[in-house]
Design a protein around this motif. Structure first.
Motif, PDB file in Angstrom:
ATOM      1  N   LYS A   1       0.842  -1.190   0.000  1.00 31.98           N
ATOM      2  CA  LYS A   1       0.000   0.000   0.000  1.00 31.98           C
ATOM      3  C   LYS A   1       0.881   1.245   0.000  1.00 31.98           C
ATOM      4  O   LYS A   1       1.950   1.232   0.609  1.00 31.98           O
ATOM      5  N   PRO A   2       0.530   2.302  -0.710  1.00 32.14           N
ATOM      6  CA  PRO A   2      -0.796   2.649  -1.225  1.00 32.14           C
ATOM      7  C   PRO A   2      -1.145   2.063  -2.590  1.00 32.14           C
ATOM      8  O   PRO A   2      -2.185   2.416  -3.142  1.00 32.14           O
TER       9      PRO A   2
ATOM     10  N   HIS B   1      -2.200   5.818   3.466  1.00 33.61           N
ATOM     11  CA  HIS B   1      -1.822   4.723   2.576  1.00 33.61           C
ATOM     12  C   HIS B   1      -2.988   3.746   2.401  1.00 33.61           C
ATOM     13  O   HIS B   1      -3.278   3.299   1.292  1.00 33.61           O
TER      14      HIS B   1
ATOM     15  N   HIS C   1      -5.839   5.553   0.380  1.00 32.33           N
ATOM     16  CA  HIS C   1      -5.475   5.737  -1.024  1.00 32.33           C
ATOM     17  C   HIS C   1      -5.508   4.402  -1.763  1.00 32.33           C
ATOM     18  O   HIS C   1      -5.938   4.334  -2.928  1.00 32.33           O
TER      19      HIS C   1
END
Length: 231
Positions: free
Chosen positions: A156-157, A184, A187
Motif C-alpha cells: 500500500k498505497p 496509505h 489511497h
C-alpha cells in the motif's frame, strides 16, 4: 452496493498502534544505539519517534511503511550496517511486539463473520510477522487472506494486495471495505475501487484522514453499527 467483505490493515487498526509499538520501538532503538544516547536520538528522529513519550509522530514513516523503508531511514545513522541484515533483524524483532487491540478483537471479528462477511488482512509489515501477530492474538482462523509487503502483490498505497484479496474470495472490489488508520490504506482503497474506512486507533487524526475516507470511525468495534446504518 452491499458490503460482503472487509479487508483490515494490521497495526493501528486491528491493534492499537502506540499501545502495541511504542515501548517496543523505544527498546529497539536503544538496542540499535548500543548505549550511545546521541545515536539513539538520531535514530528516533529519523523515524519520527518521541523517545520520552514512546510515541510516533503522525507523520512518522513507520506508521504505513514497510520494514525495508524503515531500514532505509535508519541505515544512514548505522555505519557499516548491512541493509539485508537490518531488515531481517527488524522483521524478527517485530514478531515479539506486545499486542494491544482497541476492542475485544475475537468478539469483534466473530460478530463480523456471523454476518457472513469474508475477512482479510493487508499490511505493509511482512507476511510472516502478520501471521505471528494474528496467532498471538488467537484470531488467525478468522481471516480468509493475509498479505504483507513481501507476499508478491506490492505494498500500500498501491492497490495490488487489495485486489488480490478480492480475487482470492471471488468478490467484486466494490463490495469490499478497506479499513485502516493511514492515508496509505485509504489511497489504496480508492485505487482498488473499494470503500475507504478510516479508524482512529493509530497516530493519524480525524482531520488528517477524513478528506480521504468514506467514513471515519473511532475503532473497528464501530464497524457493525456502520454496517447497520446502511454504510
Amino acid at each position: 452496493m452491499q458490503i460482503a467483505a472487509i479487508l483490515f490493515d494490521k497495526d493501528g487498526t486491528l491493534f492499537d498502534f502506540d499501545a502495541s509499538w511504542g515501548v517496543w520501538a523505544r527498546g529497539q532503538l536503544e538496542r540499535l544505539g548500543a548505549g550511545d544516547a546521541a545515536l539513539t536520538g538520531r535514530l528516533a528522529n529519523a523515524i519520527g519517534f518521541d523517545l520520552a513519550l514512546a510515541r510516533f509522530a503522525p507523520s512518522s514513516p513507520v506508521i504505513a511503511g514497510t520494514s525495508e523503508e524503515v531500514a532505509d531511514y535508519l541505515l544512514p545513522h548505522l555505519a557499516g550496517q548491512d541493509r539485508a541484515a537490518l531488515i531481517a533483524d527488524l522483521n524478527a524483532a517485530a514478531e515479539d511486539v506486545p499486542l494491544a487491540s482497541p476492542v475485544d478483537l475475537t468478539a469483534c471479528l466473530n460478530g463480523l463473520r456471523a454476518r457472513g462477511l469474508r475477512l482479510g488482512v493487508a499490511t505493509n509489515d511482512s507476511e510472516a510477522t502478520a501471521w505471528s501477530h494474528l496467532r498471538q492474538a488467537g484470531v488467525e482462523t478468522a481471516f480468509d487472506f493475509v498479505a504483507g509487503y513481501d507476499s508478491g502483490f506490492g505494498a500500500k498505497p498501491e492497490p495490488g494486495p487489495l485486489l488480490a484479496f478480492a480475487r482470492e474470495i471471488g468478490i467484486a472490489p466494490a463490495q469490499v471495505a478497506m479499513v485502516g488508520d493511514s492515508r496509505h490504506d485509504l489511497h489504496a482503497a480508492r485505487a482498488a475501487g473499494m470503500r475507504a474506512v478510516a479508524v482512529l486507533s493509530g497516530p493519524a487524526t480525524h482531520a488528517d484522514l477524513a478528506p480521504h475516507a468514506d467514513v471515519v470511525l473511532p475503532h473497528i468495534g464501530a464497524l457493525e453499527h456502520w454496517l447497520d446504518a446502511g454504510t
